[in-house]
Design a protein around this motif. Structure first.
Motif, short mmCIF file in Angstrom:
data_model
loop_
_atom_site.label_atom_id
_atom_site.label_comp_id
_atom_site.label_asym_id
_atom_site.label_seq_id
_atom_site.Cartn_x
_atom_site.Cartn_y
_atom_site.Cartn_z
N THR A 160 0.83 -1.30 -0.12
CA THR A 160 0.13 -0.01 0.12
C THR A 160 0.71 1.10 -0.07
O THR A 160 0.64 2.16 -0.74
CB THR A 160 -0.84 -0.04 1.42
OG1 THR A 160 -1.92 -0.88 1.09
CG2 THR A 160 -1.82 1.12 1.31
N ASP A 161 1.91 1.14 0.71
CA ASP A 161 2.68 2.61 1.13
C ASP A 161 3.80 2.50 0.07
O ASP A 161 4.49 3.46 0.00
CB ASP A 161 3.22 2.58 2.45
CG ASP A 161 3.97 1.47 3.06
OD1 ASP A 161 4.34 0.60 1.97
OD2 ASP A 161 4.05 1.48 4.27
N ASP A 174 0.41 1.56 5.67
CA ASP A 174 -0.14 2.78 5.00
C ASP A 174 1.32 3.67 5.01
O ASP A 174 1.23 4.97 4.40
CB ASP A 174 -1.36 3.50 5.35
CG ASP A 174 -1.26 3.88 6.95
OD1 ASP A 174 -0.34 3.56 7.65
OD2 ASP A 174 -2.45 4.00 7.37
N LEU A 208 -4.85 1.90 6.42
CA LEU A 208 -4.57 1.97 4.91
C LEU A 208 -4.73 3.56 4.71
O LEU A 208 -4.51 3.87 3.50
CB LEU A 208 -5.49 1.06 4.04
CG LEU A 208 -5.34 -0.48 4.35
CD1 LEU A 208 -6.12 -1.05 3.48
CD2 LEU A 208 -3.74 -1.05 4.00
N THR A 210 -3.68 7.38 4.85
CA THR A 210 -2.36 8.36 5.32
C THR A 210 -2.84 9.47 5.99
O THR A 210 -2.11 10.26 6.28
CB THR A 210 -1.69 8.66 4.02
OG1 THR A 210 -2.61 9.22 3.15
CG2 THR A 210 -1.05 7.31 3.38
#
Length: 304
Positions: A160-161, A174, A208, A210
């Motif tokens: 995800t990040d 995240d 998830l 930010t």
């Protein structure tokens, strides 16, 4: 589950009718074994009581050498086993029986116990073949199966990040410097991603998201002025609301300069098979010696 070994019952031959028959008996040992380093060698063994017996094999390696890993050539945040199928030849194997109850102290002791009471000792040389599997996990509270976000069955392509650690190995999915375990509620065996905490109600769960409170400041930057420690979760201006990164009324914008350290749990599953056994009291020359699980951990910090 147990593994069973068959031996010739020599003692029975002296008390039974001498009709020429060969009588066999079965000895039960657990399907797991213990391993310990003895100087620069590894001894793998099993012991049991009633009757008191042991199986052991001395191998020219160490546990650390068996589970050695190397950095992945394509991603320096990942590791691979140096050898998942090592083979060692000419190793001393012993099956022993005792008149006394024994403990693990009899192996690799500087001064072995004086009351071993060995009644039979059957030695031979064998080949030892290992099968080693490495399982890694971030222990973030989410089962790895639920971290396959695109549902393609490949956990390695869910990041995800974009920090290089796939989500199932990423303790901060995240990349907001708040651990995923901190951003998740408790869950049952029927856990679903829709149950995850979503503070700002934007449809993206906090682990998830930010910007968890949707105040326009990325969570990673909501550090207190006096505590720039790569952990927004411990910056609290209002105890009734919680951490500032979850409070839309508090806007701290201390630009982050690094990701926090990630801890990855490692589980090494080690299976040992012995071949080339040549003992008059053993009816087989291949022995599935058993399995051993060894745990470890490693720390990595993604590039900011």
């Amino acid at each position: 589950m147990r593994v069973v070994f068959s031996f010739l019952a020599l003692a029975f031959l002296f008390t039974s009718c001498d009709d020429g028959d060969i009588i066999t008996t079965e000895l039960d040992f657990d399907d797991t074994f213990v391993a310990t380093n003895c100087d620069d060698e590894l001894i793998c063994y099993k012991i049991k009581t009633e009757p008191s017996e042991s199986l052991s094999v001395l191998i020219s390696t160490t546990l650390e050498e068996l589970i050695e890993t190397t950095v992945d050539l394509d991603n320096d945040l990942l590791v691979n086993l140096v050898d998942f199928n090592p083979v060692f030849t000419n190793n001393q194997f012993n099956y022993r029986t005792y008149s006394n109850t024994i403990t693990s102290d009899i192996f690799c002791s500087v001064i072995p116990p004086s009351n071993l009471g060995v009644t039979n000792d059957y030695p031979t040389n064998v080949t030892a073949t290992f099968e080693i599997t490495l399982i890694e996990d971030d222990n973030d509270g989410i089962p790895a199966a639920f971290e396959d976000l695109n549902g393609d069955g490949d956990l390695d392509n869910d990041d995800t990040d974009g920090d290089g650690l796939p989500n199932y190995l990423d303790a901060d999915d995240d990349g907001d410097n708040v651990l995923t375990s901190t951003e998740m509620p408790n869950y049952s065996t029927e856990f679903e991603l829709t149950q995850a905490l979503d503070t700002d109600g934007d449809g993206t769960p906090n682990y998830l998201d930010t910007d968890d409170d949707n105040d326009g400041v990325p969570t990673i930057n909501e550090e207190g002025v006096n505590t720039p420690n790569q952990n927004p979760a411990d910056d609290i201006s209002n105890n009734t609301v919680g951490a500032d990164y979850l409070n839309v009324d508090v806007v701290n914008n201390i630009v982050a300069t690094a990701y926090r350290v990630h801890t990855i749990n490692q589980e090494f599953q080690i299976k040992l098979t012995l071949t080339g056994i040549n003992l008059s009291v053993l009816t087989q020359d291949v022995l599935e010696f058993g399995t051993l699980t060894s745990t470890n951990s490693r720390a990595v910090t993604p590039t900011f």
